[in-house]
Design a protein around this motif. Structure first.
Motif, PDB file in Angstrom:
ATOM      1  N   ARG A 291      -8.130 -40.371  35.900  1.00  0.00           N
ATOM      2  CA  ARG A 291      -6.868 -39.227  36.384  1.00  0.00           C
ATOM      3  C   ARG A 291      -8.067 -38.003  36.967  1.00  0.00           C
ATOM      4  NH1 ARG A 291      -3.161 -37.829  31.534  1.00  0.00           N
ATOM      5  NH2 ARG A 291      -4.903 -37.785  30.223  1.00  0.00           N
ATOM      6  N   ALA A 292      -7.344 -37.351  37.839  1.00  0.00           N
ATOM      7  CA  ALA A 292      -8.368 -36.529  38.696  1.00  0.00           C
ATOM      8  C   ALA A 292      -7.421 -34.984  38.404  1.00  0.00           C
ATOM      9  CB  ALA A 292      -8.404 -36.704  39.975  1.00  0.00           C
ATOM     10  N   THR A 293      -7.976 -33.942  38.522  1.00  0.00           N
ATOM     11  CA  THR A 293      -7.440 -32.555  38.687  1.00  0.00           C
ATOM     12  C   THR A 293      -7.459 -31.985  40.023  1.00  0.00           C
ATOM     13  OG1 THR A 293      -9.545 -31.479  37.938  1.00  0.00           O
ATOM     14  CG2 THR A 293      -8.315 -32.291  35.936  1.00  0.00           C
ATOM     15  N   ARG A 294      -6.608 -31.104  40.127  1.00  0.00           N
ATOM     16  CA  ARG A 294      -6.639 -30.464  41.391  1.00  0.00           C
ATOM     17  C   ARG A 294      -7.589 -29.045  41.268  1.00  0.00           C
ATOM     18  NH1 ARG A 294      -0.890 -29.691  43.681  1.00  0.00           N
ATOM     19  NH2 ARG A 294      -1.996 -28.701  45.219  1.00  0.00           N
ATOM     20  N   SER A 295      -8.447 -28.525  42.076  1.00  0.00           N
ATOM     21  CA  SER A 295      -9.150 -27.278  41.838  1.00  0.00           C
ATOM     22  C   SER A 295      -8.506 -26.290  42.671  1.00  0.00           C
ATOM     23  CB  SER A 295     -10.581 -27.427  41.950  1.00  0.00           C
ATOM     24  OG  SER A 295     -11.172 -28.335  41.007  1.00  0.00           O
ATOM     25  N   VAL A 296      -8.769 -24.897  42.410  1.00  0.00           N
ATOM     26  CA  VAL A 296      -8.191 -23.830  43.420  1.00  0.00           C
ATOM     27  C   VAL A 296      -9.262 -22.943  43.380  1.00  0.00           C
ATOM     28  CG1 VAL A 296      -6.989 -22.561  41.719  1.00  0.00           C
ATOM     29  CG2 VAL A 296      -6.288 -22.538  43.931  1.00  0.00           C
ATOM     30  N   ASP A 297      -9.592 -22.198  44.563  1.00  0.00           N
ATOM     31  CA  ASP A 297     -10.420 -21.293  44.235  1.00  0.00           C
ATOM     32  C   ASP A 297      -9.849 -19.525  44.138  1.00  0.00           C
ATOM     33  OD1 ASP A 297      -9.294 -20.506  46.732  1.00  0.00           O
ATOM     34  OD2 ASP A 297     -10.851 -21.299  48.065  1.00  0.00           O
ATOM     35  N   ALA A 298     -10.603 -18.618  44.157  1.00  0.00           N
ATOM     36  CA  ALA A 298     -10.136 -17.410  43.788  1.00  0.00           C
ATOM     37  C   ALA A 298      -9.126 -17.045  44.953  1.00  0.00           C
ATOM     38  CB  ALA A 298     -11.270 -16.302  43.650  1.00  0.00           C
ATOM     39  N   GLU A 299      -9.532 -17.002  46.058  1.00  0.00           N
ATOM     40  CA  GLU A 299      -8.406 -16.609  47.272  1.00  0.00           C
ATOM     41  C   GLU A 299      -7.443 -17.326  47.359  1.00  0.00           C
ATOM     42  OE1 GLU A 299      -8.699 -16.193  52.159  1.00  0.00           O
ATOM     43  OE2 GLU A 299     -10.075 -17.334  51.254  1.00  0.00           O
ATOM     44  N   GLU A 300      -7.093 -18.574  47.279  1.00  0.00           N
ATOM     45  CA  GLU A 300      -5.972 -19.311  47.161  1.00  0.00           C
ATOM     46  C   GLU A 300      -5.372 -18.906  45.632  1.00  0.00           C
ATOM     47  OE1 GLU A 300      -4.111 -24.061  47.230  1.00  0.00           O
ATOM     48  OE2 GLU A 300      -6.369 -23.587  47.271  1.00  0.00           O
ATOM     49  N   ALA A 301      -5.691 -18.844  44.769  1.00  0.00           N
ATOM     50  CA  ALA A 301      -4.898 -18.511  43.368  1.00  0.00           C
ATOM     51  C   ALA A 301      -4.642 -17.163  43.656  1.00  0.00           C
ATOM     52  CB  ALA A 301      -6.090 -18.553  42.178  1.00  0.00           C
ATOM     53  N   ALA A 302      -5.543 -16.178  44.065  1.00  0.00           N
ATOM     54  CA  ALA A 302      -4.761 -14.600  44.434  1.00  0.00           C
ATOM     55  C   ALA A 302      -3.488 -14.733  45.320  1.00  0.00           C
ATOM     56  CB  ALA A 302      -6.054 -13.789  44.908  1.00  0.00           C
ATOM     57  N   MET A 303      -3.574 -15.794  46.269  1.00  0.00           N
ATOM     58  CA  MET A 303      -2.195 -15.601  47.326  1.00  0.00           C
ATOM     59  C   MET A 303      -1.304 -16.054  46.518  1.00  0.00           C
ATOM     60  SD  MET A 303      -3.886 -17.047  50.636  1.00  0.00           S
ATOM     61  CE  MET A 303      -2.334 -16.803  51.497  1.00  0.00           C
ATOM     62  N   MET A 304      -1.198 -17.073  45.505  1.00  0.00           N
ATOM     63  CA  MET A 304      -0.190 -17.656  44.731  1.00  0.00           C
ATOM     64  C   MET A 304       0.289 -16.586  43.899  1.00  0.00           C
ATOM     65  SD  MET A 304      -1.431 -21.494  44.020  1.00  0.00           S
ATOM     66  CE  MET A 304      -0.058 -21.794  42.863  1.00  0.00           C
ATOM     67  N   LEU A 305      -0.370 -15.880  43.292  1.00  0.00           N
ATOM     68  CA  LEU A 305      -0.087 -14.811  42.251  1.00  0.00           C
ATOM     69  C   LEU A 305       0.716 -13.606  42.892  1.00  0.00           C
ATOM     70  CD1 LEU A 305      -3.204 -14.823  39.981  1.00  0.00           C
ATOM     71  CD2 LEU A 305      -1.007 -15.555  39.524  1.00  0.00           C
ATOM     72  N   GLY A 306       0.061 -13.129  44.021  1.00  0.00           N
ATOM     73  CA  GLY A 306       0.369 -11.941  44.676  1.00  0.00           C
ATOM     74  C   GLY A 306       1.443 -11.971  45.530  1.00  0.00           C
ATOM     75  N   TYR A 307       1.918 -13.235  45.850  1.00  0.00           N
ATOM     76  CA  TYR A 307       3.175 -13.541  46.614  1.00  0.00           C
ATOM     77  C   TYR A 307       4.292 -14.135  45.836  1.00  0.00           C
ATOM     78  CZ  TYR A 307       0.514 -12.471  51.026  1.00  0.00           C
ATOM     79  OH  TYR A 307      -0.420 -11.875  51.997  1.00  0.00           O
ATOM     80  N   ALA A 308       3.908 -14.042  44.739  1.00  0.00           N
ATOM     81  CA  ALA A 308       4.913 -14.574  43.609  1.00  0.00           C
ATOM     82  C   ALA A 308       5.956 -13.638  43.271  1.00  0.00           C
ATOM     83  CB  ALA A 308       4.383 -15.279  42.362  1.00  0.00           C
ATOM     84  N   ARG A 309       7.199 -13.933  42.705  1.00  0.00           N
ATOM     85  CA  ARG A 309       8.077 -13.095  42.309  1.00  0.00           C
ATOM     86  C   ARG A 309       7.977 -12.623  40.920  1.00  0.00           C
ATOM     87  NH1 ARG A 309      13.773 -15.440  43.844  1.00  0.00           N
ATOM     88  NH2 ARG A 309      12.479 -17.235  43.131  1.00  0.00           N
ATOM     89  N   SER A 310       7.683 -13.625  40.100  1.00  0.00           N
ATOM     90  CA  SER A 310       7.380 -13.611  38.606  1.00  0.00           C
ATOM     91  C   SER A 310       6.079 -14.493  38.297  1.00  0.00           C
ATOM     92  CB  SER A 310       8.522 -14.145  37.969  1.00  0.00           C
ATOM     93  OG  SER A 310       8.880 -15.412  38.246  1.00  0.00           O
ATOM     94  N   VAL A 311       5.362 -14.011  37.580  1.00  0.00           N
ATOM     95  CA  VAL A 311       4.148 -14.406  36.631  1.00  0.00           C
ATOM     96  C   VAL A 311       4.133 -14.312  35.269  1.00  0.00           C
ATOM     97  CG1 VAL A 311       1.480 -14.347  36.693  1.00  0.00           C
ATOM     98  CG2 VAL A 311       2.616 -14.142  38.873  1.00  0.00           C
ATOM     99  N   VAL A 312       3.912 -15.255  34.605  1.00  0.00           N
ATOM    100  CA  VAL A 312       3.740 -15.327  33.134  1.00  0.00           C
ATOM    101  C   VAL A 312       2.291 -15.903  32.698  1.00  0.00           C
ATOM    102  CG1 VAL A 312       4.408 -16.494  30.659  1.00  0.00           C
ATOM    103  CG2 VAL A 312       6.007 -16.130  32.775  1.00  0.00           C
ATOM    104  N   ILE A 313       1.605 -14.755  32.093  1.00  0.00           N
ATOM    105  CA  ILE A 313       0.146 -14.875  31.806  1.00  0.00           C
ATOM    106  C   ILE A 313       0.087 -15.476  30.064  1.00  0.00           C
ATOM    107  CG2 ILE A 313      -2.091 -13.608  31.281  1.00  0.00           C
ATOM    108  CD1 ILE A 313      -1.241 -11.506  33.538  1.00  0.00           C
ATOM    109  N   VAL A 314      -0.602 -16.445  30.127  1.00  0.00           N
ATOM    110  CA  VAL A 314      -0.786 -17.103  28.707  1.00  0.00           C
ATOM    111  C   VAL A 314      -2.132 -16.809  28.494  1.00  0.00           C
ATOM    112  CG1 VAL A 314      -0.491 -19.366  27.225  1.00  0.00           C
ATOM    113  CG2 VAL A 314       1.056 -18.781  29.459  1.00  0.00           C
ATOM    114  N   PRO A 315      -2.399 -15.966  27.412  1.00  0.00           N
ATOM    115  CA  PRO A 315      -3.788 -15.582  26.875  1.00  0.00           C
ATOM    116  C   PRO A 315      -4.007 -16.830  25.947  1.00  0.00           C
ATOM    117  CG  PRO A 315      -2.551 -14.178  26.080  1.00  0.00           C
ATOM    118  CD  PRO A 315      -1.364 -14.907  27.081  1.00  0.00           C
ATOM    119  N   GLY A 316      -5.340 -17.085  25.717  1.00  0.00           N
ATOM    120  CA  GLY A 316      -5.790 -18.081  24.415  1.00  0.00           C
ATOM    121  C   GLY A 316      -7.260 -17.827  24.096  1.00  0.00           C
ATOM    122  N   TYR A 317      -7.730 -18.558  23.237  1.00  0.00           N
ATOM    123  CA  TYR A 317      -8.963 -18.021  22.677  1.00  0.00           C
ATOM    124  C   TYR A 317     -10.111 -17.917  23.583  1.00  0.00           C
ATOM    125  CZ  TYR A 317     -12.807 -17.858  19.366  1.00  0.00           C
ATOM    126  OH  TYR A 317     -13.999 -17.489  18.578  1.00  0.00           O
TER     127      TYR A 317
END
Length: 467
Positions: A291-317
């Protein structure tokens, strides 16, 4: 005046006990927790002052010296400790509370040993219970502190015949207690019982894995209260009995809540040796077969977050270890500037002690109105554009819902996989404390952002600022 003093002391104890109860009630909500803590502290101050006015207190000089030393150590420790090290601090304080209670019983036994007066049965039983619970609390909490601090391995430590040895130690304490009830002045037997209780504390915690520490810390906190209550019966102090009962009961209730949050019984936590963890595969590589994962860089992740209407942050250890809570709050502020609705999803057993994530986020001045517990946030994930998981693992693993072969099957989780998109910030593909692979990482809607939580979130902050 001398006749009024005992009555005044008991009335002060009654006021102090009332403040403890009110303070404990207010601790149930983040909005009132600060005031609750203050009221409980005032109650404790009143209890201490009333005790110092008691005619049974003989040596004020030693008490003043002890207060000065203890206050100085406490103030320095509270100022120096990092919020990420709060579980260790709680474990240490639990242990010291248990030791103090056990020492009360030892001192009372020593006092009675030097007198010719007979030892009342109820006082003898109270001393035996105090030594038993206090000794276990002390060494158990010290071992928990050592595991959390990394002084010894946080993995379960087991060996052959471990449970029979524990049973033998417990039987030895019961038999010794029966002997001491018949001969209350037998010093070698009493010292032997003290030693057995200390060994039992070590044996109690060694098989506990690091991921089960929230439950263990809560249980040891309850033990420290029960030990204090037993010490109250030894010295016949009403406020000590009441406060110990409050701490003991609330700790047991919290322990039960934590066990339900993990879908495990207390017996399995204490004796299951759960939490060995697993090995990691290379960052961004395949795991659990092909099984493989999909990676994302900071720029793409920031765009997904910045242009979203709602974001839920899940903090962990992982967020706690990286001390990234302030950077996470900065990211939330930047998203809020762009009109994104930001919420935080808190799992009951995320971190290393009950409320660990709440404490860290409060230190970063995150508004409690943004914090949502598991039951409140789970129905909202279907309408969430992006779930940002920061260092959490088992508490977001969808296998808990359907994989009957998984050790976490049935454990309530944060259902981040129901969000439209999920971004997971993680150092690599290592497993959580349950030692099982997280199928969330391989979902089509999940993207992995590999790196330290603090560095990764800082990159997101930088990119979001440019949007």
């Amino acid at each position: 005046m001398s006749d009024f003093l005992p009555t005044g002391i008991q009335l002060t104890y009654l006021v102090a006990a009332s403040l403890f109860i009110i303070g404990l009630k207010k601790l149930s909500s983040p909005a009132t927790a600060r005031n609750g803590n203050l009221l409980a502290a005032i109650g404790m101050l009143l209890a201490i002052v009333a005790t110092l006015l008691d005619r049974q207190v003989l040596n004020y000089q030693m008490i003043v010296v002890a207060l000065a030393i203890g206050s100085a150590i406490g103030a320095i420790a509270a100022y120096k400790v990092q919020m990420t090290e709060m579980p260790q601090m709680v474990g240490l304080l639990n242990g010291l509370g248990g030791a103090a209670s056990a020492l009360v019983a030892v001192a009372e036994f020593w006092r009675l040993l030097g007198t010719a007066e007979p030892v009342p049965l109820d006082a003898n039983i109270s001393m035996l219970l105090d030594v038993f619970i206090g000794g276990i609390t002390f060494t158990g909490s010290m071992l928990a502190f050592a595991k959390l601090q990394g002084l010894i391995s946080g993995s379960p430590i087991t060996f052959p015949l471990q449970q029979p040895i524990n049973a033998l130690l417990l039987i030895s304490y019961i038999v010794g207690s029966g002997f001491l009830l018949v001969d209350p002045t037998n010093l070698p037997v009493f010292l032997g019982l003290v030693a057995v209780s200390l060994v039992l504390g070590v044996m109690f915690v060694v098989p506990i894995g690091g991921g089960d520490m929230p439950v263990v810390i809560s249980l040891l906190n309850s033990f420290s209260g029960l030990a204090a209550g037993a010490a109250g019966f030894v010295v016949m102090n009403n406020v000590l009995i009441i406060s110990g009962a409050l701490v003991g009961a609330s700790g047991l209730i919290l322990t039960e809540i934590m066990c339900k949050a993990m879908n495990r019984s207390l017996i399995s936590v204490l004796f299951g040796a759960f939490g060995g963890g697993g090995s990691a595969s290379g960052a961004g590589g395949a795991a659990a077969g092909d099984r493989a994962t999909r990676s994302v860089d900071a720029e793409e992740a920031a765009m997904m977050l910045g242009y979203a209407r709602s974001v839920v942050i899940v903090p962990g250890y992982g967020m706690a270890v990286a001390q990234a809570q302030h950077t996470v709050r900065e990211l939330a502020d930047q998203l809020d500037r762009l009109g994104v609705e930001v919420k935080y999803a808190i799992h009951p057993v995320a971190g290393r002690m009950p409320g660990h994530m709440n404490v860290l986020l409060a230190e970063a001045n995150v508004s409690y109105t943004q914090l949502y517990d598991m039951d409140d946030i789970n129905p909202q994930f279907d309408q969430t554009d992006v779930a940002l998981v920061i260092g959490a693992n088992d508490v977001v693993n969808p296998a808990a819902r359907h994989d009957t072969a998984s050790p976490i099957y049935g454990m309530p989780i944060l259902e981040v996989d129901r969000a439209k998109h999920t971004i997971v910030i993680k150092r690599g593909m290592s497993t959580g404390f349950a030692g099982v692979d997280n199928e969330l990482f391989y979902k089509d809607k999940t993207m992995m952002f590999f790196g330290s939580a603090k560095d990764a979130v800082a990159k997101l902050v930088s990119e979001v600022k440019h949007l």
